[in-house]
Enzyme design. Structure first.
Site, PDB file in Angstrom:
ATOM      1  N   SER A 102       0.636  -1.504   0.534  1.00 16.78           N
ATOM      2  CA  SER A 102      -0.490   0.377  -0.228  1.00 16.78           C
ATOM      3  C   SER A 102       0.796   0.817  -0.054  1.00 16.78           C
ATOM      4  CB  SER A 102      -1.576  -0.052   1.398  1.00 16.78           C
ATOM      5  OG  SER A 102      -1.554   1.146   1.310  1.00 16.78           O
ATOM      6  N   ALA A 103       0.707   2.217  -0.647  1.00 18.99           N
ATOM      7  CA  ALA A 103       0.647   3.825  -0.434  1.00 18.99           C
ATOM      8  C   ALA A 103       1.627   3.998   0.927  1.00 18.99           C
ATOM      9  CB  ALA A 103       0.592   5.054  -1.493  1.00 18.99           C
TER      10      ALA A 103
ATOM     11  N   TYR B 247      -1.295  -0.353  10.291  1.00 17.69           N
ATOM     12  CA  TYR B 247      -1.699  -0.637   9.021  1.00 17.69           C
ATOM     13  C   TYR B 247      -0.534  -0.528   8.498  1.00 17.69           C
ATOM     14  CZ  TYR B 247      -3.267  -1.451   4.286  1.00 17.69           C
ATOM     15  OH  TYR B 247      -4.026  -1.699   3.423  1.00 17.69           O
TER      16      TYR B 247
ATOM     17  N   LYS C 105       2.579  -3.435   6.978  1.00 16.97           N
ATOM     18  CA  LYS C 105       3.018  -3.835   5.106  1.00 16.97           C
ATOM     19  C   LYS C 105       4.290  -3.849   5.597  1.00 16.97           C
ATOM     20  CE  LYS C 105      -1.453  -4.655   3.585  1.00 16.97           C
ATOM     21  NZ  LYS C 105      -1.731  -6.039   2.931  1.00 16.97           N
TER      22      LYS C 105
ATOM     23  N   ASN D 235     -15.092   3.024   5.578  1.00 14.78           N
ATOM     24  CA  ASN D 235     -13.784   4.415   6.011  1.00 14.78           C
ATOM     25  C   ASN D 235     -13.588   5.379   5.151  1.00 14.78           C
ATOM     26  OD1 ASN D 235     -13.546   3.330   9.054  1.00 14.78           O
ATOM     27  ND2 ASN D 235     -12.448   1.541   8.237  1.00 14.78           N
TER      28      ASN D 235
ATOM     29  N   LEU E 173     -13.513   6.942   0.917  1.00 17.40           N
ATOM     30  CA  LEU E 173     -14.147   8.033   0.249  1.00 17.40           C
ATOM     31  C   LEU E 173     -15.496   6.873  -0.739  1.00 17.40           C
ATOM     32  CD1 LEU E 173     -14.559  11.126  -0.259  1.00 17.40           C
ATOM     33  CD2 LEU E 173     -13.433  10.591  -1.976  1.00 17.40           C
TER      34      LEU E 173
ATOM     35  N   GLY F  76      -4.646  11.814  11.543  1.00 14.93           N
ATOM     36  CA  GLY F  76      -3.429  11.133  10.567  1.00 14.93           C
ATOM     37  C   GLY F  76      -3.435  11.229   8.982  1.00 14.93           C
ATOM     38  N   ASP F  77      -4.140  11.996   8.181  1.00 14.46           N
ATOM     39  CA  ASP F  77      -4.865  11.459   7.530  1.00 14.46           C
ATOM     40  C   ASP F  77      -3.607  12.789   6.711  1.00 14.46           C
ATOM     41  OD1 ASP F  77      -6.487  10.524   6.125  1.00 14.46           O
ATOM     42  OD2 ASP F  77      -7.924  12.050   5.909  1.00 14.46           O
TER      43      ASP F  77
END
Ligand code: NAD
Ligand code: UDP
Length: 338
Positions: free
Chosen positions: A126-127, A150, A154, A199, A201, A295-296
């Protein structure tokens, strides 16, 4: 004889679309999934799109005895490892669950693969492994500093895969770092059907558009972005699925490890997504500006040139197609898979 591929998490969102593309590319497919975030009904839909059935096994990747049976029963040419748990807030609350399903499950899988001489693996990363410090656009060699459990789960699997290749050059490994996969198969038969709390969008946009939610909560509108809302690199899930087939073909021919971003290489804001979705569904999407989500990051997107150079892969499907396909899936299946 068709080559047979094991798809872990093959009933999930990305796994199911990947199975369709593998079948179209003339592979045989075997799925293992514990259905913790999916339903067996998806497997019939995959077969309906592809025009041939796939074999599947219900079970957890941490069940070593089950994996041993599976690898004794089938001769796999490779494994696409899509199984995993992916909710960022849930991971902060239940880190052990995340390390069990993402790290322990991967360890068990790799161990059984190794015992059975299966050394070809494509891993769903994941990015989120990139950190705040990385400069935009994110390149594969950008520093890794995930700020969530998370993301760290990864990154740990990625590190484990690097160690494996260092120790034994018979491994052929592809790490795919997805940015934000959205949309659905154009047939409207398969799409994203999350269990429990949602969660991301796009599922929220779908819920508002269909009237299951009164408004979209937009998390923050004071980011240093053109319209103040968060920017992400959305790409069509069918492009992601095609990327897997190309990655599998590439690693089949070359040993070692390759890491590739899968993204469009540009970002869209939350409000741009809302406007695109309104255009395809014809409904007004009311929005409500709320506080930033903890955290965004304000903005991130991929440098996707390595996948283009090495695999000849590009995300071809644009924003309106992503939204139109998500909307078709949602309106044809308002309650998801039954
Ligand atoms: P998903 O939840 O739809 O699919 C994952 C599947 O794995 C589910 O069907 C689930 O039941 C299964 N699963 C989970 N733990 C398992 C276990 N221990 N044993 C067997 N099956 C198990 O998620 P997705 O969106 O398809 O994501 C696939 C992979 O891609 C995940 O590893 C995820 O972390 C990664 N990823 C997803 C995104 C995204 O936005 N969707 C972005 C980056 C990376
Ligand atoms: N977002 C939002 N409302 C929602 C869900 C998401 O405003 O209900 C925003 C979020 O803050 C981010 C973008 O949409 O800027 C994409 O969020 P998502 O969770 O889909 O992806 P991620 O942030 O994990 O890349």
């Amino acid at each position: 004889m068709r080559r047979k591929i094991l798809v872990t998490g093959g009933a999930g969102y990305i796994g199911s679309h990947t199975c369709v593309e593998l079948l179209a590319a003339d592979y045989d497919v075997v799925v293992i999934d514990n259905f913790s975030n999916s339903k067996p009904a998806v497997l019939d839909r995959i077969a309906a799109i592809a025009g041939r059935a796939i074999s599947w096994h219900e079970g957890d990747l941490r069940d070593r005895a089950l994996l041993q049976r599976l690898f004794s029963q089938h001769h796999f040419a490779g494994v696409l490892h899509c199984a995993g748990v992916k909710s960022i807030p849930e991971a902060q609350q239940f880190p052990l669950k995340y390390y069990q399903h993402n790290l322990e499950a991967s360890l068990t899988l790799l161990d059984v693969m190794s015992q059975h001489g299966v050394h070809k693996l494509v891993f769903s990363s994941s990015a989120t492994v990139y950190g705040e410090a990385a400069r935009l656009p994110y390149r594969e060699e950008s520093p890794l500093a995930p700020n969530t459990v998370y993301g760290r789960s990864k990154m740990m699997v990625e590190e484990l895969l690097h160690d494996l290749v260092q120790a034994d050059d018979s491994w052929h490994i592809g790490i795919l770092r997805y940015f934000n996969p959205v949309g659905a198969h154009p047939s409207g038969l398969i799409g994203e059907d999350p269990n429990g709390q949602v969660n991301n969008l796009m599922p929220h946009l779908c819920r508002v558009a269909i009237g299951r939610q009164d408004a979209l909560s937009v998390f923050g509108h004071d980011y240093p972005t053109p319209d103040g809302t968060g920017v992400r690199d959305y790409l069509h899930v069918v492009d992601v699925a095609e990327g897997h087939v190309k990655a599998l073909q590439h690693i089949s021919a070359e040993n070692g490890l390759i890491t590739l971003n899968l993204g469009m290489g540009r970002g869209y804001s939350v409000l741009e997504m809302v406007r695109a979705f309104e255009q395809v569904c014809g409904n007004h999407i009311p929005v409500r500006f709320v506080a930033r989500r903890q955290g965004d990051l304000a903005s991130y997107y991929a440098d996707a040139s390595r996948a283009a150079d090495i695999l000849g892969w590009r995300a071809k499907r644009g924003l309106l197609e992503m939204c139109a396909d998500a909307w078709r899936w949602q309106s044809n299946n308002p309650d998801g898979y039954l």
